[in-house]
Write an enzyme that holds these catalytic residues in place. Structure first.
Site, short mmCIF file in Angstrom:
data_model
loop_
_atom_site.label_atom_id
_atom_site.label_comp_id
_atom_site.label_asym_id
_atom_site.label_seq_id
_atom_site.Cartn_x
_atom_site.Cartn_y
_atom_site.Cartn_z
N GLU A 111 0.85 -1.19 0.00
CA GLU A 111 0.00 0.00 0.00
C GLU A 111 0.89 1.24 0.00
OE1 GLU A 111 -3.50 2.01 2.83
OE2 GLU A 111 -2.16 0.45 3.62
N GLU B 165 -8.83 9.02 6.70
CA GLU B 165 -8.77 8.06 7.79
C GLU B 165 -9.00 8.83 9.09
OE1 GLU B 165 -5.99 4.38 6.42
OE2 GLU B 165 -4.95 6.10 7.29
#
Length: 390
Positions: A167, A250
């Site tokens: 990622e 997030e």
């Protein structure tokens, strides 16, 4: 960060019922009075889509998926998908800031846990990608702990389900006492900007994070600049696949009001309809002409650039190269990906405008800042061919 390994369910949409409008027409003629009442259904306004289901999603712009993706908490969360992005309208609860966030509300191009965006050409092998231009505009709030993160997922196989091997995270903004996975390993200049670089593993996949030293509100760039960094650092290989490109937030604490105002993403193969990588300038141009039209105010400007193919052969995929005068910096672009943001820059076509026929043209534009006296670039080239300037 890891995402819940479960199938994503379809979005729960709250439509808007058509409203009824009543119109009364009254006509007087001589001594006779006639009244007529006509009832007609009004055309409903285009409704946004509210998603409160844990893994609910919906499609916007006919090509991207907006997902709620509440994977790290049982508290309520809702996103309102708009025509160009989304807003986090409810984000209850909090989680410890020394651990994983509570969710990743986001918009993406590609495939995420078997949910693939319409018409995507992802997964695509890294070595086959010539360019991957993208742009994003964020809206931030106070009173929350969160990052604004752009995710790029890579895997040795073209998988469309489950967790990928690596990622790449690009932190456009960081608010509160939070850090990326792993530890800081240095700094780097990528796509014309400076970044803190963090690497680590969250127990499910490797993570390399690029953290902006100050908040970035909007930006257009090429995803492959960051993919190349992952390859150079041994966290991916040219034979691997890019599976999705995502942008969102997030949150650790609260987060209502956070917005993605707009999002675009294209992934172009290295041959055919795009100019390819840095060493592959695309179809050589026979002759070209550039018209550069700026609109200037103290400290800032926008400009429209039109590149005309004055040769006899079509141009398939284009790169327009020019040098910004000292003190000028690109902050946002449209109809092209521009990298880096200052100095010698290159504007690369999107998948939707890669062709320039003979006697045809393509236009792009950008917004920027400047210091001192504003001047326009003096020279331009199209796929390596010097252009005249109108």
């Amino acid at each position: 960060m890891p995402r819940m390994n479960s199938l994503r369910r379809r979005a729960r949409s709250l439509g808007t019922a058509a409203t009824a409008a009543f119109v009364t027409l009254v006509t007087l003629a001589s001594l006779v009075s006639l009244t007529a009442v006509v009832t007609a259904a009004a055309t409903p306004a285009q409704a946004d889509t509210l998603i409160c289901e844990q893994f609910g999603s919906t499609v916007i712009q006919g090509r991207y998926v907006v997902q709620n993706n509440r994977w790290g908490t049982s508290e309520a969360q809702c996103v309102n998908a708009t025509t160009t992005g989304f807003e986090l309208t409810r984000a209850d609860g909090s989680v410890p800031t020394n651990g994983a966030p509570k969710s990743y509300p986001s918009v993406f191009n590609g495939c995420h846990y078997t949910n693939c965006s319409p018409g995507t050409n992802l997964p695509m092998q890294v070595s086959a990608i010539g360019s991957a231009p993208t742009s994003i505009s964020y809206g931030y709030v106070s009173g929350a702990v969160y990052n604004a993160s752009y995710d790029i997922w890579l895997d040795p196989t073209p998988r469309t389900d489950g967790v990928n091997r690596t990622e790449i995270m690009i932190w456009f903004n960081r608010v509160g006492p939070i850090n990326p996975v792993g530890s800081r390993v240095g700094t780097a200049t990528v796509a014309g900007r400076g970044w803190e670089v963090w690497t680590g593993n969250n127990g499910a996949n490797d993570v390399i994070s690029f953290v902006a030293p100050s908040a970035i509100g909007s930006w257009g760039f090429d995803v492959m600049d960051f993919v190349d960094q992952a390859v150079a650092r041994g966290l991916a290989q040219p034979s691997w696949y890019v599976t999705s490109v995502q942008a969102g937030f997030e949150p650790w604490q609260n987060g209502a009001g956070l917005r993605v105002n707009s999002f675009s993403s294209s992934v172009n193969a290295g041959s055919g309809g795009d100019p390819g990588g840095p060493g592959d300038p695309g179809t050589p141009a026979g002759a070209c002409r550039v018209t550069y039209t700026p609109n200037v105010w103290p400290g800032g400007f926008t400009t429209n650039v039109t590149v005309a193919n004055t040769g006899s052969a079509p141009v398939s995929g284009w790169k327009v190269a020019f040098t910004l005068p000292s003190g000028q910096r690109v902050t946002n672009a449209w109809n092209a990906a521009i990298s880096p943001s200052s100095g010698a820059v290159t504007a690369t076509n999107l998948s939707s405008n890669a062709q320039i026929p003979p006697s045809g043209s393509q236009s792009f534009g950008f917004q920027g800042t400047y210091t001192g006296t504003f001047t326009a670039p003096a020279q331009f080239s199209l796929n390596g061919t010097a252009c005249s300037v109108a």
